[in-house]
Design a protein around this motif. Structure first.
Motif, PDB file in Angstrom:
ATOM      1  N   GLU A  50      38.380  41.896  30.450  1.00 36.48           N
ATOM      2  CA  GLU A  50      38.288  41.893  31.903  1.00 36.48           C
ATOM      3  C   GLU A  50      37.308  42.966  32.348  1.00 36.48           C
ATOM      4  OE1 GLU A  50      41.263  42.696  35.607  1.00 36.48           O
ATOM      5  OE2 GLU A  50      42.022  41.599  33.883  1.00 36.48           O
ATOM      6  N   GLN A  51      36.364  42.534  33.153  1.00 35.06           N
ATOM      7  CA  GLN A  51      35.372  43.466  33.667  1.00 35.06           C
ATOM      8  C   GLN A  51      36.000  44.330  34.758  1.00 35.06           C
ATOM      9  OE1 GLN A  51      32.329  43.826  32.492  1.00 35.06           O
ATOM     10  NE2 GLN A  51      32.600  42.192  31.002  1.00 35.06           N
ATOM     11  N   PRO A  52      35.684  45.606  34.771  1.00 34.26           N
ATOM     12  CA  PRO A  52      36.212  46.432  35.859  1.00 34.26           C
ATOM     13  C   PRO A  52      35.608  45.994  37.184  1.00 34.26           C
ATOM     14  CG  PRO A  52      34.640  47.679  34.561  1.00 34.26           C
ATOM     15  CD  PRO A  52      34.861  46.373  33.850  1.00 34.26           C
ATOM     16  N   PRO A  53      36.421  45.925  38.225  1.00 35.19           N
ATOM     17  CA  PRO A  53      35.888  45.452  39.503  1.00 35.19           C
ATOM     18  C   PRO A  53      34.897  46.449  40.089  1.00 35.19           C
ATOM     19  CG  PRO A  53      38.106  46.279  39.783  1.00 35.19           C
ATOM     20  CD  PRO A  53      37.820  46.289  38.314  1.00 35.19           C
TER      21      PRO A  53
ATOM     22  N   ALA B  75      35.056  45.055  45.708  1.00 34.10           N
ATOM     23  CA  ALA B  75      36.054  45.647  46.600  1.00 34.10           C
ATOM     24  C   ALA B  75      35.384  46.748  47.417  1.00 34.10           C
ATOM     25  CB  ALA B  75      37.206  46.230  45.791  1.00 34.10           C
ATOM     26  N   ILE B  76      35.762  46.835  48.684  1.00 34.21           N
ATOM     27  CA  ILE B  76      35.199  47.853  49.572  1.00 34.21           C
ATOM     28  C   ILE B  76      36.279  48.869  49.864  1.00 34.21           C
ATOM     29  CG2 ILE B  76      34.241  48.304  51.852  1.00 34.21           C
ATOM     30  CD1 ILE B  76      33.103  45.484  51.814  1.00 34.21           C
TER      31      ILE B  76
ATOM     32  N   ALA C  44      31.051  43.480  59.933  1.00 31.31           N
ATOM     33  CA  ALA C  44      29.917  43.223  59.041  1.00 31.31           C
ATOM     34  C   ALA C  44      30.396  42.724  57.681  1.00 31.31           C
ATOM     35  CB  ALA C  44      29.077  44.488  58.884  1.00 31.31           C
ATOM     36  N   ALA C  45      31.469  43.305  57.167  1.00 32.89           N
ATOM     37  CA  ALA C  45      32.009  42.858  55.885  1.00 32.89           C
ATOM     38  C   ALA C  45      32.573  41.451  56.001  1.00 32.89           C
ATOM     39  CB  ALA C  45      33.077  43.828  55.401  1.00 32.89           C
TER      40      ALA C  45
ATOM     41  N   LEU D 128      32.993  39.175  52.533  1.00 31.05           N
ATOM     42  CA  LEU D 128      33.717  40.070  51.630  1.00 31.05           C
ATOM     43  C   LEU D 128      35.100  40.330  52.222  1.00 31.05           C
ATOM     44  CD1 LEU D 128      30.812  42.569  50.884  1.00 31.05           C
ATOM     45  CD2 LEU D 128      31.573  40.650  49.499  1.00 31.05           C
ATOM     46  N   SER D 129      36.126  40.096  51.424  1.00 32.13           N
ATOM     47  CA  SER D 129      37.481  40.184  51.960  1.00 32.13           C
ATOM     48  C   SER D 129      38.340  41.267  51.318  1.00 32.13           C
ATOM     49  CB  SER D 129      38.188  38.842  51.797  1.00 32.13           C
ATOM     50  OG  SER D 129      38.254  38.495  50.431  1.00 32.13           O
ATOM     51  N   LYS D 130      37.874  41.880  50.250  1.00 30.12           N
ATOM     52  CA  LYS D 130      38.661  42.919  49.584  1.00 30.12           C
ATOM     53  C   LYS D 130      38.300  44.269  50.188  1.00 30.12           C
ATOM     54  CE  LYS D 130      38.807  40.462  45.217  1.00 30.12           C
ATOM     55  NZ  LYS D 130      38.382  40.496  43.793  1.00 30.12           N
TER      56      LYS D 130
END
Length: 133
Positions: A56-59, A99-100, A119-120, A125-127
């Motif tokens: 699993e790639q780190p987010p 993720a933001i 803006a997000a 972008l929802s995280k």
């Protein structure tokens, strides 16, 4: 005329007191339930072993900060709201869905925070997470 020998209290002695019998039955039921669960063995299984590794790639995390003077920072770089729109669109187009982490000073304006969230959202972008201490 009818004759009665003895008191009326003798009539109540004919009934059996069931409370001790109920107590004994409840104790026996509890003991049975406890021993039945302990004596029930689990099903012996020989499960297969695998050597699969989770890759699993780190987010990816984007840190957006807002200071008390309504300054917007991408990680540690100061940017404008227009540049923030462009960068968020680029991140959305990359398909990674990062993720933001939004860090806003407690003295910052709500208007700036709302603009960043809008803006997000427009970029898709929802995280989004609010960071506090």
């Amino acid at each position: 005329m009818a004759f009665q020998l003895g008191d009326d209290d003798a009539q109540s002695m004919n009934e059996m007191n069931l409370i001790p019998l109920i107590d004994v039955m409840l104790v026996l039921m509890i003991i049975f339930l406890l021993t039945a669960t302990v004596l029930n063995p689990t099903v012996p299984l020989d499960l297969p072993r695998t050597s699969a590794v989770v890759n699993e790639q780190p987010p990816e995390v984007i840190q957006i900060s807002i200071d008390k003077d309504a300054g917007i920072f991408w990680d540690s770089d100061a940017i404008s709201i227009e540049e923030l729109d462009v960068r968020l669109q680029q991140q959305s187009a990359s398909g990674k869905d990062p993720a933001i982490q939004l860090r806003a000073d407690k003295e910052s304006k709500y208007d700036t925070v709302a603009q960043v969230l809008a803006a997000a959202s427009q970029a898709g972008l929802s995280k989004i997470a609010f960071v506090n201490e």
